[in-house]
Design a protein around this motif. Sequence first.
Motif, PDB file in Angstrom:
ATOM      1  N   GLU A  13      26.946  49.882   8.816  1.00 50.80           N
ATOM      2  CA  GLU A  13      28.142  49.391   9.486  1.00 50.80           C
ATOM      3  C   GLU A  13      29.022  50.581   9.862  1.00 50.80           C
ATOM      4  O   GLU A  13      29.152  51.543   9.105  1.00 50.80           O
ATOM      5  CB  GLU A  13      28.922  48.439   8.584  1.00 50.80           C
ATOM      6  CG  GLU A  13      28.204  47.129   8.304  1.00 50.80           C
ATOM      7  CD  GLU A  13      28.038  46.276   9.559  1.00 50.80           C
ATOM      8  OE1 GLU A  13      28.923  46.334  10.449  1.00 50.80           O
ATOM      9  OE2 GLU A  13      27.020  45.560   9.657  1.00 50.80           O
ATOM     10  N   GLY A  14      29.615  50.529  11.028  1.00 52.59           N
ATOM     11  CA  GLY A  14      30.493  51.607  11.458  1.00 52.59           C
ATOM     12  C   GLY A  14      29.725  52.818  11.942  1.00 52.59           C
ATOM     13  O   GLY A  14      28.605  52.722  12.464  1.00 52.59           O
ATOM     14  N   LEU A  15      30.346  53.981  11.744  1.00 54.57           N
ATOM     15  CA  LEU A  15      29.807  55.241  12.248  1.00 54.57           C
ATOM     16  C   LEU A  15      29.677  56.216  11.076  1.00 54.57           C
ATOM     17  O   LEU A  15      30.650  56.872  10.703  1.00 54.57           O
ATOM     18  CB  LEU A  15      30.732  55.819  13.323  1.00 54.57           C
ATOM     19  CG  LEU A  15      30.886  54.964  14.592  1.00 54.57           C
ATOM     20  CD1 LEU A  15      32.126  55.382  15.376  1.00 54.57           C
ATOM     21  CD2 LEU A  15      29.638  55.072  15.465  1.00 54.57           C
ATOM     22  N   PRO A  16      28.506  56.331  10.484  1.00 58.64           N
ATOM     23  CA  PRO A  16      28.343  57.181   9.309  1.00 58.64           C
ATOM     24  C   PRO A  16      28.374  58.669   9.660  1.00 58.64           C
ATOM     25  O   PRO A  16      28.148  59.066  10.807  1.00 58.64           O
ATOM     26  CB  PRO A  16      26.962  56.773   8.775  1.00 58.64           C
ATOM     27  CG  PRO A  16      26.226  56.296   9.975  1.00 58.64           C
ATOM     28  CD  PRO A  16      27.262  55.626  10.841  1.00 58.64           C
ATOM     29  N   SER A  17      28.636  59.492   8.649  1.00 56.76           N
ATOM     30  CA  SER A  17      28.709  60.938   8.854  1.00 56.76           C
ATOM     31  C   SER A  17      27.369  61.544   9.247  1.00 56.76           C
ATOM     32  O   SER A  17      27.325  62.669   9.762  1.00 56.76           O
ATOM     33  CB  SER A  17      29.233  61.615   7.579  1.00 56.76           C
ATOM     34  OG  SER A  17      28.356  61.358   6.484  1.00 56.76           O
ATOM     35  N   ALA A  18      26.278  60.799   9.022  1.00 57.82           N
ATOM     36  CA  ALA A  18      24.955  61.305   9.401  1.00 57.82           C
ATOM     37  C   ALA A  18      24.874  61.614  10.892  1.00 57.82           C
ATOM     38  O   ALA A  18      24.065  62.449  11.319  1.00 57.82           O
ATOM     39  CB  ALA A  18      23.874  60.299   9.021  1.00 57.82           C
ATOM     40  N   ILE A  19      25.703  60.963  11.698  1.00 54.34           N
ATOM     41  CA  ILE A  19      25.713  61.241  13.141  1.00 54.34           C
ATOM     42  C   ILE A  19      26.009  62.710  13.391  1.00 54.34           C
ATOM     43  O   ILE A  19      25.390  63.346  14.263  1.00 54.34           O
ATOM     44  CB  ILE A  19      26.757  60.352  13.848  1.00 54.34           C
ATOM     45  CG1 ILE A  19      26.337  58.885  13.781  1.00 54.34           C
ATOM     46  CG2 ILE A  19      26.955  60.788  15.304  1.00 54.34           C
ATOM     47  CD1 ILE A  19      27.383  57.919  14.317  1.00 54.34           C
ATOM     48  N   ASP A  20      26.922  63.291  12.630  1.00 57.53           N
ATOM     49  CA  ASP A  20      27.256  64.704  12.812  1.00 57.53           C
ATOM     50  C   ASP A  20      26.085  65.604  12.445  1.00 57.53           C
ATOM     51  O   ASP A  20      25.869  66.647  13.075  1.00 57.53           O
ATOM     52  CB  ASP A  20      28.481  65.076  11.980  1.00 57.53           C
ATOM     53  CG  ASP A  20      29.780  64.562  12.593  1.00 57.53           C
ATOM     54  OD1 ASP A  20      29.755  64.133  13.768  1.00 57.53           O
ATOM     55  OD2 ASP A  20      30.809  64.573  11.894  1.00 57.53           O
ATOM     56  N   HIS A  21      25.318  65.231  11.437  1.00 55.51           N
ATOM     57  CA  HIS A  21      24.146  66.023  11.047  1.00 55.51           C
ATOM     58  C   HIS A  21      23.115  66.025  12.177  1.00 55.51           C
ATOM     59  O   HIS A  21      22.488  67.053  12.462  1.00 55.51           O
ATOM     60  CB  HIS A  21      23.527  65.475   9.759  1.00 55.51           C
ATOM     61  CG  HIS A  21      24.399  65.631   8.552  1.00 55.51           C
ATOM     62  ND1 HIS A  21      24.565  66.842   7.896  1.00 55.51           N
ATOM     63  CD2 HIS A  21      25.173  64.738   7.878  1.00 55.51           C
ATOM     64  CE1 HIS A  21      25.392  66.687   6.888  1.00 55.51           C
ATOM     65  NE2 HIS A  21      25.774  65.419   6.851  1.00 55.51           N
ATOM     66  N   VAL A  22      22.937  64.869  12.813  1.00 50.32           N
ATOM     67  CA  VAL A  22      21.991  64.790  13.921  1.00 50.32           C
ATOM     68  C   VAL A  22      22.502  65.586  15.114  1.00 50.32           C
ATOM     69  O   VAL A  22      21.751  66.335  15.743  1.00 50.32           O
ATOM     70  CB  VAL A  22      21.731  63.323  14.322  1.00 50.32           C
ATOM     71  CG1 VAL A  22      20.740  63.264  15.482  1.00 50.32           C
ATOM     72  CG2 VAL A  22      21.204  62.524  13.134  1.00 50.32           C
ATOM     73  N   ALA A  23      23.793  65.437  15.429  1.00 55.60           N
ATOM     74  CA  ALA A  23      24.363  66.155  16.569  1.00 55.60           C
ATOM     75  C   ALA A  23      24.234  67.665  16.400  1.00 55.60           C
ATOM     76  O   ALA A  23      24.014  68.402  17.370  1.00 55.60           O
ATOM     77  CB  ALA A  23      25.828  65.766  16.757  1.00 55.60           C
ATOM     78  N   ALA A  24      24.346  68.137  15.155  1.00 53.71           N
ATOM     79  CA  ALA A  24      24.225  69.568  14.899  1.00 53.71           C
ATOM     80  C   ALA A  24      22.811  70.081  15.159  1.00 53.71           C
ATOM     81  O   ALA A  24      22.616  71.267  15.424  1.00 53.71           O
ATOM     82  CB  ALA A  24      24.630  69.877  13.457  1.00 53.71           C
ATOM     83  N   ALA A  25      21.829  69.188  15.060  1.00 54.37           N
ATOM     84  CA  ALA A  25      20.433  69.576  15.277  1.00 54.37           C
ATOM     85  C   ALA A  25      19.918  69.175  16.655  1.00 54.37           C
ATOM     86  O   ALA A  25      18.761  69.410  16.981  1.00 54.37           O
ATOM     87  CB  ALA A  25      19.555  68.936  14.200  1.00 54.37           C
ATOM     88  N   ALA A  26      20.784  68.560  17.466  1.00 51.93           N
ATOM     89  CA  ALA A  26      20.401  68.134  18.807  1.00 51.93           C
ATOM     90  C   ALA A  26      20.428  69.319  19.760  1.00 51.93           C
ATOM     91  O   ALA A  26      20.983  70.383  19.443  1.00 51.93           O
ATOM     92  CB  ALA A  26      21.363  67.046  19.296  1.00 51.93           C
ATOM     93  N   PRO A  27      19.847  69.180  20.952  1.00 51.04           N
ATOM     94  CA  PRO A  27      20.021  70.228  21.966  1.00 51.04           C
ATOM     95  C   PRO A  27      21.499  70.489  22.202  1.00 51.04           C
ATOM     96  O   PRO A  27      22.325  69.587  22.086  1.00 51.04           O
ATOM     97  CB  PRO A  27      19.352  69.625  23.214  1.00 51.04           C
ATOM     98  CG  PRO A  27      18.370  68.623  22.683  1.00 51.04           C
ATOM     99  CD  PRO A  27      18.996  68.070  21.430  1.00 51.04           C
ATOM    100  N   ALA A  28      21.838  71.725  22.536  1.00 45.98           N
ATOM    101  CA  ALA A  28      23.243  72.085  22.705  1.00 45.98           C
ATOM    102  C   ALA A  28      23.930  71.198  23.733  1.00 45.98           C
ATOM    103  O   ALA A  28      25.122  70.905  23.619  1.00 45.98           O
ATOM    104  CB  ALA A  28      23.357  73.552  23.117  1.00 45.98           C
ATOM    105  N   SER A  29      23.176  70.728  24.725  1.00 44.86           N
ATOM    106  CA  SER A  29      23.746  69.875  25.769  1.00 44.86           C
ATOM    107  C   SER A  29      24.278  68.563  25.228  1.00 44.86           C
ATOM    108  O   SER A  29      25.120  67.908  25.858  1.00 44.86           O
ATOM    109  CB  SER A  29      22.691  69.574  26.839  1.00 44.86           C
ATOM    110  OG  SER A  29      21.582  68.880  26.251  1.00 44.86           O
ATOM    111  N   HIS A  30      23.799  68.157  24.030  1.00 45.75           N
ATOM    112  CA  HIS A  30      24.203  66.882  23.431  1.00 45.75           C
ATOM    113  C   HIS A  30      24.952  67.071  22.116  1.00 45.75           C
ATOM    114  O   HIS A  30      25.175  66.109  21.387  1.00 45.75           O
ATOM    115  CB  HIS A  30      22.967  66.003  23.203  1.00 45.75           C
ATOM    116  CG  HIS A  30      22.435  65.385  24.468  1.00 45.75           C
ATOM    117  ND1 HIS A  30      22.167  66.130  25.587  1.00 45.75           N
ATOM    118  CD2 HIS A  30      22.118  64.104  24.776  1.00 45.75           C
ATOM    119  CE1 HIS A  30      21.702  65.332  26.537  1.00 45.75           C
ATOM    120  NE2 HIS A  30      21.685  64.105  26.078  1.00 45.75           N
ATOM    121  N   GLY A  31      25.362  68.295  21.857  1.00 45.51           N
ATOM    122  CA  GLY A  31      26.046  68.568  20.601  1.00 45.51           C
ATOM    123  C   GLY A  31      27.412  67.921  20.476  1.00 45.51           C
ATOM    124  O   GLY A  31      27.944  67.793  19.371  1.00 45.51           O
TER     125      GLY A  31
END
Length: 359
Positions: free
Chosen positions: A23-41
Motif C-alpha cells: 500500500e502506498g509508495l514504499p522506500s524500495a522505489i528509491d533503491h530501484v531508481a538508484a539502479a535504473a538508467p540515469a535517464s530514469h533516475g
Amino acid sequence: MTSHAARARINRAPGPWHVRLAEGLPSAIDHVAAAAPASHGFLRRAWFAAAMQTYGGSVRTMIVEAGDTPVIGLPLRTVGPRLARLAAVPGSFWPFRSFPVAEDTPPAAFDTLLSTLARTVRVLRIGPVYDGDPAATPLIDAARASGWRVIDRTIATSFLLDMAAARDDGVWPRNSTLRKNRFHEKHLAEHGTLGWSFLTGADWPAAFDDLAAIEWSSWIASRTDGRDAKFTRAGHGAFWRAAAADPVLAGMFRAALLTVNGRPAAFSFDIDAGNLKYAVANSYDPTFGKHSPGKLLYYRNLVDALDRGITRVDWGAGDSGYKRTIGAAPGPAIRDYLLVRPGASAALAPLLRLAWRKH
C-alpha cells in the motif's frame, strides 16, 4: 544518478523473482531508481508522492525482488471505482510517465510482474512514454507475449539535440547566432540591468515563485485559463514544489533565470539526468519580447550545461520550429498505452481502442 553498487547487486541476483504488493509508495522505489538508467533516475518515491498529493487518488506499488534486492517499482494509481480494477502509472506528464526498473533486469522479472498484475488490475495505463522506454517497453513486450491486448495512441514526436556532436562538428552554436544574441542582449540592456542566474538544489521551492511570475506575465495567462502552466499555483506548481522537497530531486531540477532590474523576465527549467537534460518548460515576459529574452537565456543555459558535462537535450514534444532552429532533430515517438489483461476484459479491447483514441 545510477548507483554502480546497486547495479552490481542486481547483476548478481539470480532470482527466483517474487512480487510484493505494498500500500502506498514504499522506500524500495528509491533503491530501484538508484539502479535504473540515469535517464530514469528522477522516478523516485517523492516524484510519485508529489503526483498523488497534487492530483489525488490512492496508490499501491508492486515491487519485484530477487532475494532482498528490488529491481522493479511499479506504482499503480487507482482509476475509477476500485472494483473496476483500472489503474494508471502516476507521475507528471513532463517529461513522461514511466516507472523505475534497474538496469539489466531480465525478461523473467517482467513475466513475474505480469502474473501478479493480472490478478490485480484489468486495465493498466502507461504513458506518455517514449518508444524504447527501458521500463515500459519490456513490460509491454511481455504483456503481448502473455496474451494481453495492447492499445496505443501516438501523442507526438520528440525532438533531441546532441550538443556535443554538433559542437565537435563545428556547427553549434553558430557564430551568426552568437552575433545576433549579442545584438539583442545590448538592446535588452536598455531596459535595465540584466541578471543571469542558474538555480538548483537549495534554491527550490522558493525559486518556483519567480518562474510562476513569468508565466503569469506570458501568453499562458492572456490566452488560456492558466491550468496548463507548469509552476503557478493555479496550474501544476504544487507538483514541482512537492517534488523539490526531496533533496535528490531538487539537485536534478535546474533553471536558468533572466532578470531585468531584478524583475523576472525569462526562464528555462530542466531536469538533469546523467548527461541528458530534459527541457521541461521555458517562458518569457512579452514586455521584453522584441529582444528575444527566451532565446538569449536558453543559449546561455545550454552552453552552461555543456560545460557541466551535459551532452544531449531532450526537448520533448510540440513547437518544433524553434527547436529545429536551435539544432534539434526528430527523436522517438511519444505514445500512451492501455494494457488489457487476457480473458473477458480483452473482449472489450475494441471498444476501449475506439473510445480511447477519440479521447
